[in-house]
Design a protein around this motif. Structure first.
Motif, PDB file in Angstrom:
ATOM      1  N   VAL A   1       1.522 -28.098 -34.336  1.00 13.28           N
ATOM      2  CA  VAL A   1       2.836 -27.592 -34.845  1.00 13.28           C
ATOM      3  C   VAL A   1       3.056 -26.404 -33.774  1.00 13.28           C
ATOM      4  CG1 VAL A   1       4.245 -26.706 -36.483  1.00 13.28           C
ATOM      5  CG2 VAL A   1       2.241 -28.184 -37.103  1.00 13.28           C
ATOM      6  N   HIS A   2       4.120 -26.446 -33.091  1.00 18.02           N
ATOM      7  CA  HIS A   2       4.511 -25.343 -32.002  1.00 18.02           C
ATOM      8  C   HIS A   2       5.400 -24.501 -32.569  1.00 18.02           C
ATOM      9  CE1 HIS A   2       4.114 -24.137 -27.796  1.00 18.02           C
ATOM     10  NE2 HIS A   2       5.365 -23.539 -28.010  1.00 18.02           N
ATOM     11  N   VAL A   3       4.903 -23.173 -32.856  1.00 14.53           N
ATOM     12  CA  VAL A   3       5.826 -22.125 -33.608  1.00 14.53           C
ATOM     13  C   VAL A   3       6.272 -21.152 -32.661  1.00 14.53           C
ATOM     14  CG1 VAL A   3       5.784 -20.263 -35.325  1.00 14.53           C
ATOM     15  CG2 VAL A   3       4.538 -22.618 -35.832  1.00 14.53           C
ATOM     16  N   GLY A   4       5.378 -20.660 -31.758  1.00 13.78           N
ATOM     17  CA  GLY A   4       5.447 -19.687 -30.771  1.00 13.78           C
ATOM     18  C   GLY A   4       6.750 -20.012 -29.757  1.00 13.78           C
ATOM     19  N   MET A   5       7.803 -19.063 -29.592  1.00 13.78           N
ATOM     20  CA  MET A   5       8.903 -18.948 -29.060  1.00 13.78           C
ATOM     21  C   MET A   5       8.437 -19.091 -27.424  1.00 13.78           C
ATOM     22  SD  MET A   5      12.549 -17.115 -28.961  1.00 13.78           S
ATOM     23  CE  MET A   5      11.854 -15.774 -27.882  1.00 13.78           C
ATOM     24  N   PRO A   6       8.667 -20.286 -26.665  1.00 11.18           N
ATOM     25  CA  PRO A   6       8.387 -20.234 -25.316  1.00 11.18           C
ATOM     26  C   PRO A   6       9.328 -19.135 -24.690  1.00 11.18           C
ATOM     27  CG  PRO A   6       8.797 -22.453 -25.995  1.00 11.18           C
ATOM     28  CD  PRO A   6       9.166 -21.508 -27.209  1.00 11.18           C
ATOM     29  N   ALA A   7       8.662 -18.296 -23.600  1.00  7.50           N
ATOM     30  CA  ALA A   7       9.539 -17.428 -22.848  1.00  7.50           C
ATOM     31  C   ALA A   7      10.022 -18.008 -21.662  1.00  7.50           C
ATOM     32  CB  ALA A   7       8.795 -16.295 -22.338  1.00  7.50           C
TER      33      ALA A   7
END
Length: 344
Positions: free
Chosen positions: A258-264
């Motif tokens: 599950v990808h939660v971190g907002m990509p920069a």
């Protein structure tokens, strides 16, 4: 009103007197009681978010008291409310289907609209707001709008975590700590990953079953060893390539990332697709939580099923927000910061 304004990326926010917000017809103006300082704000402050520009006011994790209500508003002056960071329109197909966190017409204060690093914030679509429980402090409530709600939706909707499963959490910032606390409440076993030993020790005191220092250890291999073959669920809470691949690599066959971190920046990454393919993994993106899920989450917190108070490490003044953002350039201390003093 007093507000912290972005003028130059990576430089101190400018504390200025700006015009009070105009009350939306379908919303309210809140006197801000608390606003979290989130890593998503950091990406805006560094210039890595396209909707944050010179003159922007950050702040999307907030709660406050209604001081003005529009003619179509559902809430009234004096109501104390919590706001999800995604303000959904309530009328589009996504909203009607119960997935308002994907609303095509959403408004996000701090990213394209003035946020809550200020004494007051305008909140359109006030049907998204919910009443702040009397037993909950504003500092604690502020984190619900992003970190806790996002973690809850990631675990219960996207990953469908089951009791007894192993959940790996990559990053022990606000999202990571919320994920740890909520996953334990759901009956999961949790292994946390970070590069700061102090944060790993803090996570252990909050119930983590195991902790891995990625600065000294191959995190994915360590998790596979700890869990006896790999985690069933892995939550990426930073939005960077190295932790995303570690999350994929640490999973057992048929596991769920599950990808939660907002990509920069542009968000482009190189991923280990062979692992996704060969282990037949599920790869979920997630962002926010539909507003209708708030009452259940608040009820659990009020009844003491989960204690999220350890997430808030310090309350700071508006003028100290820049220091908190700057610290995110490197390893940070355990817990999160919340702005509660808007006069200093």
């Amino acid at each position: 009103m007093r507000a912290a304004v972005v003028r130059t990326f990576n430089e101190n926010l400018s504390i200025e007197t700006v015009a009070d917000p105009i009350c939306p017809d379908d919303g309210v103006v809140l006197r801000v009681e608390a606003c979290g300082v989130c890593r998503s704000d950091f990406h805006g402050w560094t210039g890595e978010h396209p909707k944050v520009q010179n003159g922007s006011i950050l702040g999307h994790e907030y709660c406050g008291t209604v001081v003005e209500a529009g003619p179509q508003a559902r809430h009234k002056v004096g109501d104390r409310l919590i706001a999800p960071f995604i303000l959904a329109c309530g009328s589009c197909p996504a909203c009607h289907q119960g997935v308002s966190n994907t609303c095509a017409h959403q408004i996000v204060p701090g990213f394209g609209a003035p946020g809550a690093y200020a004494e007051y914030v305008a909140v359109p679509f006030d049907h998204n707001l919910v009443h702040l429980p009397a037993s909950m402090s504003p500092a604690l409530a502020a984190g619900l709008g992003c970190r806790v709600t996002t973690a809850w939706h990631a675990l219960t909707d996207r990953a469908a975590v089951k009791a007894g499963e192993w959940v790996a959490v990559h990053g022990t910032g606000g999202i990571g700590l919320a994920t740890l606390l909520l996953a334990k409440m759901l009956g999961a076993q949790v292994v946390v990953v970070d590069v700061v030993e102090e944060k790993l020790a803090h996570a252990r005191t909050l119930g983590a079953d195991a902790a891995v220092n990625a600065a000294t250890t191959d995190a994915a291999a360590a998790i596979r060893d700890i869990t006896g073959g790999g985690a069933q669920v892995s939550v990426e809470a930073l939005g960077i390539e190295v932790t995303t691949n570690a999350s994929v690599d640490c999973l057992a066959t048929l596991g769920r990332h599950v990808h939660v971190g907002m990509p920069a920046g542009d968000g482009m990454m190189q991923l280990n697709l062979r692992a996704i393919y060969s282990k037949q993994l599920s790869f979920f993106g997630t962002r926010g939580m539909p507003a209708w899920k708030y009452p259940t989450l608040l009820d659990m917190i009020e009844r003491g099923q989960v204690d999220i108070s350890p997430m808030v490490a310090r309350e700071v003044a508006l003028s100290q927000a820049s220091d908190e953002l700057r610290a995110m350039h490197g390893p940070t201390a355990p817990g999160t910061a919340v702005i509660t003093d808007f006069a200093a």
